[in-house]
Scaffold this motif. Structure first.
Motif, PDB file in Angstrom:
ATOM      1  N   LEU A  52       0.839  -1.201   0.000  1.00 52.90           N
ATOM      2  CA  LEU A  52       0.000   0.000   0.000  1.00 52.90           C
ATOM      3  C   LEU A  52       0.877   1.254   0.000  1.00 52.90           C
ATOM      4  O   LEU A  52       0.582   2.232  -0.690  1.00 52.90           O
ATOM      5  CB  LEU A  52      -0.930  -0.002   1.231  1.00 52.90           C
ATOM      6  N   TYR A  53       1.968   1.186   0.734  1.00 54.86           N
ATOM      7  CA  TYR A  53       2.883   2.333   0.788  1.00 54.86           C
ATOM      8  C   TYR A  53       3.485   2.601  -0.597  1.00 54.86           C
ATOM      9  O   TYR A  53       3.549   3.745  -1.046  1.00 54.86           O
ATOM     10  CB  TYR A  53       3.989   2.063   1.818  1.00 54.86           C
ATOM     11  N   VAL A  54       3.890   1.532  -1.254  1.00 56.99           N
ATOM     12  CA  VAL A  54       4.435   1.680  -2.606  1.00 56.99           C
ATOM     13  C   VAL A  54       3.357   2.289  -3.514  1.00 56.99           C
ATOM     14  O   VAL A  54       3.620   3.201  -4.302  1.00 56.99           O
ATOM     15  CB  VAL A  54       4.904   0.303  -3.155  1.00 56.99           C
ATOM     16  N   GLY A  55       2.140   1.799  -3.354  1.00 59.30           N
ATOM     17  CA  GLY A  55       1.018   2.310  -4.148  1.00 59.30           C
ATOM     18  C   GLY A  55       0.761   3.783  -3.866  1.00 59.30           C
ATOM     19  O   GLY A  55       0.486   4.577  -4.770  1.00 59.30           O
ATOM     20  N   LYS A  94      -5.224  -0.347  -7.183  1.00 59.43           N
ATOM     21  CA  LYS A  94      -4.378   0.030  -8.324  1.00 59.43           C
ATOM     22  C   LYS A  94      -3.009  -0.627  -8.241  1.00 59.43           C
ATOM     23  O   LYS A  94      -2.500  -1.158  -9.226  1.00 59.43           O
ATOM     24  CB  LYS A  94      -4.224   1.558  -8.383  1.00 59.43           C
ATOM     25  N   ILE A  95      -2.427  -0.604  -7.065  1.00 58.30           N
ATOM     26  CA  ILE A  95      -1.075  -1.170  -6.946  1.00 58.30           C
ATOM     27  C   ILE A  95      -1.134  -2.702  -7.065  1.00 58.30           C
ATOM     28  O   ILE A  95      -0.246  -3.321  -7.635  1.00 58.30           O
ATOM     29  CB  ILE A  95      -0.352  -0.718  -5.644  1.00 58.30           C
ATOM     30  N   GLU A  96      -2.208  -3.279  -6.568  1.00 59.57           N
ATOM     31  CA  GLU A  96      -2.378  -4.736  -6.702  1.00 59.57           C
ATOM     32  C   GLU A  96      -2.392  -5.117  -8.176  1.00 59.57           C
ATOM     33  O   GLU A  96      -1.773  -6.092  -8.591  1.00 59.57           O
ATOM     34  CB  GLU A  96      -3.735  -5.140  -6.106  1.00 59.57           C
ATOM     35  N   GLU A  97      -3.086  -4.293  -8.957  1.00 57.62           N
ATOM     36  CA  GLU A  97      -3.199  -4.580 -10.382  1.00 57.62           C
ATOM     37  C   GLU A  97      -1.839  -4.438 -11.066  1.00 57.62           C
ATOM     38  O   GLU A  97      -1.444  -5.285 -11.874  1.00 57.62           O
ATOM     39  CB  GLU A  97      -4.212  -3.608 -10.990  1.00 57.62           C
ATOM     40  N   ALA A  98      -1.112  -3.377 -10.694  1.00 52.96           N
ATOM     41  CA  ALA A  98       0.198  -3.154 -11.299  1.00 52.96           C
ATOM     42  C   ALA A  98       1.170  -4.276 -10.917  1.00 52.96           C
ATOM     43  O   ALA A  98       2.086  -4.616 -11.667  1.00 52.96           O
ATOM     44  CB  ALA A  98       0.740  -1.793 -10.847  1.00 52.96           C
ATOM     45  N   PHE A  99       0.964  -4.836  -9.746  1.00 56.10           N
ATOM     46  CA  PHE A  99       1.865  -5.856  -9.200  1.00 56.10           C
ATOM     47  C   PHE A  99       1.575  -7.238  -9.796  1.00 56.10           C
ATOM     48  O   PHE A  99       2.435  -8.121  -9.812  1.00 56.10           O
ATOM     49  CB  PHE A  99       1.673  -5.867  -7.678  1.00 56.10           C
ATOM     50  N   GLN A 100       0.379  -7.382 -10.275  1.00 55.82           N
ATOM     51  CA  GLN A 100      -0.103  -8.680 -10.759  1.00 55.82           C
ATOM     52  C   GLN A 100       0.838  -9.428 -11.705  1.00 55.82           C
ATOM     53  O   GLN A 100       1.166 -10.593 -11.464  1.00 55.82           O
ATOM     54  CB  GLN A 100      -1.457  -8.451 -11.421  1.00 55.82           C
ATOM     55  N   GLY A 113      11.620  -4.270  -9.627  1.00 60.18           N
ATOM     56  CA  GLY A 113      10.225  -3.862  -9.786  1.00 60.18           C
ATOM     57  C   GLY A 113       9.498  -3.610  -8.476  1.00 60.18           C
ATOM     58  O   GLY A 113      10.105  -3.274  -7.447  1.00 60.18           O
ATOM     59  N   ILE A 114       8.197  -3.794  -8.508  1.00 62.17           N
ATOM     60  CA  ILE A 114       7.361  -3.534  -7.334  1.00 62.17           C
ATOM     61  C   ILE A 114       7.709  -4.501  -6.202  1.00 62.17           C
ATOM     62  O   ILE A 114       7.683  -4.147  -5.028  1.00 62.17           O
ATOM     63  CB  ILE A 114       5.859  -3.635  -7.711  1.00 62.17           C
ATOM     64  N   PHE A 115       8.097  -5.716  -6.603  1.00 58.29           N
ATOM     65  CA  PHE A 115       8.533  -6.701  -5.613  1.00 58.29           C
ATOM     66  C   PHE A 115       9.594  -6.100  -4.690  1.00 58.29           C
ATOM     67  O   PHE A 115       9.479  -6.128  -3.457  1.00 58.29           O
ATOM     68  CB  PHE A 115       9.156  -7.918  -6.324  1.00 58.29           C
ATOM     69  N   ALA A 116      10.646  -5.557  -5.333  1.00 56.94           N
ATOM     70  CA  ALA A 116      11.770  -5.018  -4.569  1.00 56.94           C
ATOM     71  C   ALA A 116      11.321  -3.826  -3.727  1.00 56.94           C
ATOM     72  O   ALA A 116      11.684  -3.701  -2.550  1.00 56.94           O
ATOM     73  CB  ALA A 116      12.888  -4.605  -5.513  1.00 56.94           C
ATOM     74  N   GLU A 117      10.498  -2.976  -4.334  1.00 57.39           N
ATOM     75  CA  GLU A 117      10.022  -1.785  -3.596  1.00 57.39           C
ATOM     76  C   GLU A 117       9.226  -2.206  -2.362  1.00 57.39           C
ATOM     77  O   GLU A 117       9.371  -1.646  -1.283  1.00 57.39           O
ATOM     78  CB  GLU A 117       9.128  -0.928  -4.494  1.00 57.39           C
TER      79      GLU A 117
END
Ligand code: ARG
Length: 643
Positions: free
Chosen positions: A206-209, A233-239, A273-277
């Motif tokens: 959520l923080y990344v989002g 939104k971030i969940e979708e980007a992370f998918q 990517g988002i994983f690392a963030e």
């Protein structure tokens, strides 16, 4: 003040000339359960006729749960294991005293013998009993004894702060509150606790989002709505990233690849990517980074504020808003140490885990700390048990949680059993089917209060067939809201735990038998009928006589079962039994009133019967968490009450 204490009850029974047949039984709770007066007498009689111990006979006596199958019944092999039921049955029927003061002659039914209360006695005992007990009728503890109260902690609701409040959380909230009241009813001291999912990688995500999609302005306008939006939104980007790692894992299994090689490939993916963030943010949060902690706090507070409004509207409160975030590092370290000392945990690829086969499970590893060094849900929950036990010294702790958590609880209880068997014995997982259509019905991004809005809204479309009943309860806003909440509560509580969550808003606006609105209707009707009638238990013989007429006596026989129903529910923790029972009360009441159609003359005896019914209905509704709408501050519609 109650006058029907031990000697008061003895006096009453003496007056009815039944005292000699009711010896005191240690198992009998005659001050709590009126049917125990009959049960005691029956046990005594059976013991003499069959030649068994009266305490065994007492235990064998069952309660058929439907007055048309008798008020009490006895499976004959239970009192005489080697008997021929048909023979014993006719012997007992023959030898049963013809003019027994409490029972009619028994009826055979296969291996059962069914017993019916003598109607003469029913009103004379039940009316004073129920009216004397009033709001305590159906409560468990003996009125004359001061039992030292035991302590229960009930954990329920426990939503996750980054996500919508789901159907399973609603179900847990409502069931948990019911369990709490049931135990309180029995004299336990109850602490209501919720355990927020307020820690872990979702918060970091959520923080990344927030960094990518968050807007202070949108947050100010609607904090929780905006946070949910950002999270989706971030969940979708992370998918896609999550899908990629899943693919590697699936392929590795199929191709039977080398574990270490796969691990490296996964790590490479998770290092970008988002994983690392996300992982980086979570590490910072666990290390107490100021910015992250401040963000997490802000989210937590906004969300709790929202939950609280929802719980208030539902009439539910929590004594302790605990959460995964609040479990102390020291306690987790303590758990880890005990597990190491007992040789139960081991390191594997940088993670700490418990080999469940060592604890008697057939397979499985339970991860305590992941390879990034973060605590897991399991480790926090184990530590939370220790903290709660120290804080509350509970005798029992019940987790009301959906069955998607069953593996987790099985592992947790197994591990705890190895750590502290005494403590483990005090824990119970009350589970229910986790399937629910609620989220789909409400659509993405809904807040908890939307659940209630939807139910209240539904009440404005009551079908025409219910117009009379609707008019009788009243149509003010506050009443419609009360009906909406009641409809929801009863729908929740009448669903058996193995069945999927009902959440069916189309079914809510209805006065069908046993629904929330219908219970409310009958309660209001009783209150209305009793207006201007003083209720007294000092009734004439003629008054009592009139209550032995079939429909009225049957209603009393149903009322006599209430403490039995509460007891059975206390053991099964299945609230649907109470709902079904209350429906049978209103059904029987309706039969009594039908007869009165036309000239409804409320004689003193009838008023006492209505009052006893009102008491039972009220106690049952309260147990379900319903507020009688007739208690709400409002002007009731002037429309006359319909039959
Ligand atoms: N937050 C969890 C979920 O939504 C439920 C928590 C259950 N309680 C516990 N002590 N683990 O599934």
């Amino acid at each position: 003040m109650s006058t029907l204490n031990t000697s008061g009850l003895a006096q009453l029974l003496e007056g009815l000339s039944v005292i000699e047949s009711t010896p005191p039984f240690s198992d009998a709770h005659v001050l709590v359960n009126p049917l125990d007066v009959w049960r005691s007498a029956l046990a005594d009689l059976l013991a003499r006729l069959v030649g068994c111990e009266s305490s065994d006979a007492f235990k064998a006596i069952q309660w058929p749960n439907n007055i048309f199958n008798g008020d009490l019944s006895v499976p004959l092999p239970k009192v005489s294991p080697r008997c021929k039921p048909a023979e014993l049955s006719s012997k007992l029927i023959n030898e049963f005293p013809k003019d027994h003061s409490l029972f009619d002659p028994p009826l055979p039914d296969g291996v059962h013998l069914r017993f019916f209360l003598k109607l003469d006695i029913v009103p004379r005992l039940l009316i004073p009993y129920v009216l004397d007990r009033e709001h305590t009728y159906g409560m468990g503890s003996e009125l004359d004894t001061v039992e030292s109260s035991k302590k229960l902690v009930v954990e329920s609701s426990s939503p996750n702060i980054t996500n919508e409040f789901q159907g399973k959380h609603l179900r847990s909230t409502v069931t948990g509150a019911f369990v709490a009241r049931l135990y309180e009813n029995k004299g336990w001291e109850v602490t209501r606790m919720t355990y927020l999912g307020d820690w872990g990688k979702p918060i970091a995500l959520l923080y990344v989002g927030w960094g990518k999609f968050g807007s202070e302005e949108a947050y100010q306008a609607d904090p929780v709505g905006h946070l949910l939006d950002v999270y989706h939104k971030i969940e979708e980007a992370f998918q896609p990233e999550q899908a990629a790692t899943r693919e590697i894992r699936d392929k590795a299994v199929k191709e039977n690849r080398d574990e270490a090689e796969v691990q490296l490939e996964m790590e490479a993916l998770e290092n970008q990517g988002i994983f690392a963030e996300r992982n980086d943010a979570f590490k910072k949060l666990e290390d107490g980074d100021e910015t992250l902690v401040a963000f997490w706090k802000r989210v937590r507070e906004a969300v709790i504020d929202d939950y609280q409004k929802f719980y208030d509207r539902l009439g539910i409160r929590f004594d302790d808003y605990s959460g995964e975030s609040e479990v102390k590092a020291e306690t987790m370290a303590e758990v880890e140490q005990v597990l190491k000392d007992k040789g139960l945990s081991e390191e594997s690829a940088g993670a700490w885990m418990v080999d469940m086969t060592k604890l008697g499970a057939r397979a499985g590893h339970a991860i305590i700390r992941d390879r990034g060094g973060s605590s897991t849900y399991l480790l926090r929950d184990l530590a939370a048990v220790l903290e709660r036990s120290r804080k509350y010294s509970f005798d029992k702790m019940i987790y009301v949680v959906a069955s998607d958590n069953s593996v987790h609880f099985t592992q947790m209880f197994k591990i705890l059993e190895a750590m502290d068997p005494e403590l483990e014995k005090k824990l119970q997982h009350v589970k229910f089917n986790d399937a629910s259509k609620m989220a789909a019905t409400l659509g993405k991004g809904y807040k908890p209060e939307a659940i209630l809005d939807k139910c209240e809204e539904a009440m404005s479309s009551l079908p025409d067939v219910d117009a009379d009943k609707a008019a009788a309860v009243g149509k003010s806003d506050i009443i419609l809201k009360g009906l909406g909440t009641s409809a929801l509560l009863v729908q929740e509580l009448s669903t058996r735990s193995a069945s999927a969550h009902a959440f069916d808003t189309k079914a809510l606006p209805s006065f069908k038998l046993g629904s929330g609105p219908d219970l409310q209707y009958w309660y209001t009707k009783l209150v209305t009928l009793l207006t201007d009638h003083a209720v007294t238990t000092a009734l004439s013989d003629e008054d009592f006589e009139a209550l032995t007429e079939d429909d009225r006596a049957n209603l009393l026989r149903v009322l006599a079962q209430y403490p039995e129903v509460v007891n059975a529910t206390f053991h099964s923790l299945e609230p649907s039994g109470i709902v079904t029972y209350l429906a049978s009360v209103t059904e029987q009441l309706s039969d009594c009133l039908d007869e009165e159609e036309g000239e409804m003359i409320v004689t003193p005896g009838f008023a006492a019967l209505l009052e006893a019914t009102r008491i039972v209905l009220r106690n049952g509704m309260k147990l379900l968490g319903m507020v009688p709408v007739s208690d709400l501050p409002q002007e009731r519609a002037d429309t006359p009450v319909a039959g």
